[in-house]
Structure formats: structure tokens, C-alpha cells
Design an enzyme around this catalytic site. Structure first.
Site, PDB file in Angstrom:
ATOM      1  N   GLN A 109     -45.010   9.392  23.902  1.00 44.46           N
ATOM      2  CA  GLN A 109     -46.070   9.637  24.682  1.00 44.46           C
ATOM      3  C   GLN A 109     -46.621   8.514  25.598  1.00 44.46           C
ATOM      4  O   GLN A 109     -47.895   8.561  26.138  1.00 44.46           O
ATOM      5  CB  GLN A 109     -47.055  10.314  23.829  1.00 44.46           C
ATOM      6  CG  GLN A 109     -46.868  11.741  23.074  1.00 44.46           C
ATOM      7  CD  GLN A 109     -47.764  12.231  22.253  1.00 44.46           C
ATOM      8  OE1 GLN A 109     -48.893  11.615  22.116  1.00 44.46           O
ATOM      9  NE2 GLN A 109     -47.571  13.390  21.514  1.00 44.46           N
ATOM     10  N   HIS A 173     -49.682   9.417  20.608  1.00 41.22           N
ATOM     11  CA  HIS A 173     -51.032   9.234  20.530  1.00 41.22           C
ATOM     12  C   HIS A 173     -51.608   7.842  21.151  1.00 41.22           C
ATOM     13  O   HIS A 173     -52.266   7.128  20.733  1.00 41.22           O
ATOM     14  CB  HIS A 173     -51.704   9.477  19.087  1.00 41.22           C
ATOM     15  CG  HIS A 173     -51.300  10.800  18.563  1.00 41.22           C
ATOM     16  ND1 HIS A 173     -51.642  11.083  17.309  1.00 41.22           N
ATOM     17  CD2 HIS A 173     -50.605  11.750  19.056  1.00 41.22           C
ATOM     18  CE1 HIS A 173     -51.291  12.315  17.067  1.00 41.22           C
ATOM     19  NE2 HIS A 173     -50.757  12.645  18.155  1.00 41.22           N
ATOM     20  N   TYR A 288     -48.554  20.630  11.214  1.00 42.93           N
ATOM     21  CA  TYR A 288     -47.996  21.311  11.981  1.00 42.93           C
ATOM     22  C   TYR A 288     -47.049  22.086  11.031  1.00 42.93           C
ATOM     23  O   TYR A 288     -46.266  23.309  11.350  1.00 42.93           O
ATOM     24  CB  TYR A 288     -46.658  20.534  12.616  1.00 42.93           C
ATOM     25  CG  TYR A 288     -47.706  19.655  13.710  1.00 42.93           C
ATOM     26  CD1 TYR A 288     -48.159  20.321  14.751  1.00 42.93           C
ATOM     27  CD2 TYR A 288     -47.622  18.384  13.709  1.00 42.93           C
ATOM     28  CE1 TYR A 288     -48.933  19.507  16.013  1.00 42.93           C
ATOM     29  CE2 TYR A 288     -48.324  17.557  14.595  1.00 42.93           C
ATOM     30  CZ  TYR A 288     -49.018  18.258  15.511  1.00 42.93           C
ATOM     31  OH  TYR A 288     -49.442  17.597  16.804  1.00 42.93           O
TER      32      TYR A 288
END
Length: 393
Positions: A109, A173, A288
Site C-alpha cells: 500500500q 497501512h 479477517y
């Protein structure tokens, strides 16, 4: 030997799952008591398909891959950050790549992230950018904030204002959004970098925080932790997971953020000085895998979100509608959904979400949204570009 191999594989699977698990919470002013979480609970307000699609989407900047952020220059040009590390200048149909960026660490990310202009840009020319960087301690990278000026097709006067540490090879993140408040303070976000059990709740560590600086990168004297031993004095609030949307409220001037939860529990929060927003101690989300990492959604000393999403929409980008071009949307909040590929319109009454509506359904993963200087709403969509929402006449 077989038993040893099995235990080794099991340990690796558990470690991998742990690295994936994390998220946050939200709701108005709930009593500061511990509450039991209901796994899989839906948000009380479901997103609706638009009942009156009285607009069209016109492509303004075509052929972009992952347009993380964009800003409008006074001359009508648009600066766009591509996550892969390109800064693009677009004007009158022509794209030009801007040179002079520092090295960008592209992993997971992380990459070239948000961009914002100084409130007095027309006088001082400062542009602010966040990006993942390998500079500093440790292998991998972490989020950095720079400012620079644009001269021709090149950034000049590049200054590093902040660099989070330590570096990490994890791909999760990095955050990151940038916003100025009415007093000229600069806010920016950095996610917890996938280290939920250490970073967000520890003010002596970077990550999982909203930071506040003066426009030159110095620390405001009234930041909440300037007198706290070993604290990162740039921190303004903590206990965040991964804020990827940030906007200034047009009336109150307060800074609002949206942030990714784990499985369920994406949040909207109003940033407050020195406050703890609870991640990962409290959350409306689960791992998750569907298992719990916390049994509580509220705790004394931790802030409740203004709103939370279950299931997660994977929010990115945020803007308030103030333009008279959209009279039915005035005062609404717009948030991009990466997961469900639409722009969400949230209707507020007394700081409570009373309605959710899906706009631009099926166009792609919405990464950023802004109300332009001309009053139109512009939306950055992955693998498409930047589109303008034009009301039908």
C-alpha cells in the site's frame, strides 16, 4: 520430523494471519462503559442505490492507474500523484511528468501518496506531499512528509518535514492524507504499518497516528504531548488504524478522517487534541478470519467514532459538499469505496449519518474526491482517471 514440520507450518500460518488482522470503531456519544461486540452486525443504515441519477460523469484526466491524490493549481491545472511514483501535471488535455521527487518506496500500500497546497499557495508556492521512503532506521520503508515548490516541470526547494520510523518491510497501512485547518496548522495521517499491537497505542512510537505541524515542519507549542517524556511530539491524536480520508469541515473547521478497519469497523472520526481513538483495544470489526481480537466496542478514555461501516467499504478520500451546483447534496460527506467501487454520499443531521447513497456505481475503485474551485465534484478512480460529476440541466 513430520511433527516438527507440521508445527513449523502451523506457526507460519498463525503469524501470517496475525499480520493481516486489524481495524477500528465509531458511534456518536455512547456511554463510556464496556460493551460486548456483536460479530457480523450490520451498520444501522444500509447504503442505497441512487434513487435519482440526475448527473453524468465526464472524464477530465484519462488513463490513470492509481491516482492517490490530486489538487487544483490556480491556473486551472491539476497535479496528480500516481501511487507508482509519478507526479503528473495536467492542463488543457496535456500530461507532463514532474521531475524532482525524492525516491519513492513502492511496496504493498506504500508509494507516492497524498498532495496538498498551502492555504496561501498563490503567495508562497508550497506544495506538500506524503510518500513511502526507505530513509532512516531499519530495512523497508515508512511514511514521509515533504514540501516543495514547482518551477516549470520540476520540484525545487524540496524539504523533508517528517519521516516516521522505524522502517518496516510490511506492505500495509502507510496512510496517508494531508489537510490544513483554519489556523494554518498542517495535519497528516500515518497508518499503524500492520503493527497493531505496538504502534497505535504507544505515543513514543510513530504510526497509527494523526500528526499536526506548523507549515514549516516545526512542532506547535500547544501540541498535546510536547511535555511528555519520549513522546513523538508531532502526534495530535492516536489509536488510529489506517486513515486514508481527511477533510476540513466547512463550518466548524474541525478535521474529519475516515479510516480502514479490519473486517468490519471502518470509521469516520472527528480528530481531537490528545484523544485516543481506541485501535485495537476497541473495535466494531473482527479479524479477517472472522475471529475476534477484542470483545469490546467502547471503553473509558477512548473515543467513539461518528459513524462506522459493517461490512467494510474500504474508505479512501473524503470531501464535504458546499457547492450550489448540487443543492440536494449540500452539507453531505462524500467518501470513496475501494472495495465496492462507488462513491458514497452520507447525509448528516446533527453530526449523525441518517442516509447513505451510492454514486458512480461500477466505475472502479474510488481513491480520492474533491470539490473543485469551479464548484464541481471531481473523483479519482483507479484504472480510469479523474471524472467530474456534472448535474443534468
Amino acid at each position: 520430523m513430520k511433527s516438527f514440520k507440521f508445527l513449523l507450518i502451523l506457526a507460519l500460518v498463525v503469524a501470517s494471519c496475525k499480520e493481516k488482522e486489524e481495524k477500528t470503531a465509531e458511534t456518536p456519544e455512547i456511554a463510556q462503559v464496556e460493551q460486548q461486540i456483536e460479530v457480523g452486525t450490520e451498520s444501522s443504515i444500509e447504503a442505497q442505490a441512487a434513487t435519482n441519477v440526475n448527473y453524468k460523469a465526464e472524464t477530465v484526466v484519462p488513463d490513470l492507474s492509481i491516482p492517490w491524490g490530486f489538487v487544483f493549481l490556480p491556473d486551472g491545472a491539476i497535479l496528480v500523484t500516481e501511487k507508482t511514483g509519478e507526479l503528473i501535471h495536467f492542463k488543457e488535455g496535456k500530461k507532463t511528468q514532474i521531475e524532482g521527487l525524492p525516491e519513492v518506496y513502492v511496496r504493498g500500500q506504500g508509494g507516492l501518496l497524498d498532495i496538498e497546497l498551502h492555504p496561501d499557495y498563490s503567495s508562497n508556492g508550497w506544495i506538500y506531499i506524503t510518500h513511502a521512503s526507505t530513509d532512516g532506521e531499519g530495512d523497508g520503508g515508512n511514511t514521509a512528509l515533504i514540501r516543495a515548490k514547482l518551477e516549470g516541470n520540476k520540484l525545487t526547494n524540496v524539504e523533508r518535514l517528517y519521516k516516521a520510523g522505524p522502517n518496516s518491510k510490511r506492505g500495509q497501512h502507510f496512510g496517508s492524507r494531508i489537510e490544513f485547518d483554519n489556523d494554518g496548522y498542517l495535519y497528516f495521517s500515518i497508518g499503524d504499518r500492520g503493527n497493531r499491537d505496538e504502534n497505535p497505542q504507544d505515543i513514543t512510537r510513530d504510526c497509527g497516528k494523526i500528526y499536526r505541524l506548523n507549515d514549516d515542519g516545526s512542532i506547535p507549542k500547544d501540541n498535546p504531548f510536547v511535555d511528555t517524556e519520549n513522546a513523538k511530539t508531532a502526534i495530535f491524536s492516536y489509536g488510529h488504524r489506517n486513515p486514508q480520508g481527511m477533510a476540513k469541515h466547512p463550518t466548524t473547521g474541525k478535521i474529519w478522517v475516515n479510516e480502514h478497519g479490519p473486517k468490519g469497523g471502518d470509521e469516520i472520526n472527528i480528530v481531537q487534541k490528545g484523544k485516543n481513538f481506541g485501535w485495537p483495544v476497541i473495535s466494531y470489526g473482527v479479524n479477517y478470519s472472522g475471529t475476534r481480537f477484542t470483545d469490546i466496542t467502547a471503553k473509558e478514555g477512548m473515543e467513539q467514532p461518528l459513524f462506522y461501516w459493517v461490512p467494510s467499504i474500504a474508505p479512501s478520500g473524503m470531501a464535504f459538499v458546499t457547492s450550489d451546483k448540487y443543492p440536494d447534496w449540500n452539507g453531505n460527506v462524500l467518501v470513496g469505496s475501494l472495495k465496492f467501487e462507488y462513491l458514497e454520499r452520507l447525509v448528516l443531521e446533527n453530526n449523525k449519518v441518517v442516509k447513505r447513497e451510492k454514486l458512480l456505481e461500477g466505475m472502479g475503485r474510488v481513491r480520492d474526491v474533491h470539490e473543485g474551485p469551479d464548484g464541481f465534484i471531481y473523483v479519482a478512480i483507479e484504472n480510469k482517471g479523474i471524472v467530474k460529476i456534472v448535474p443534468n440541466s
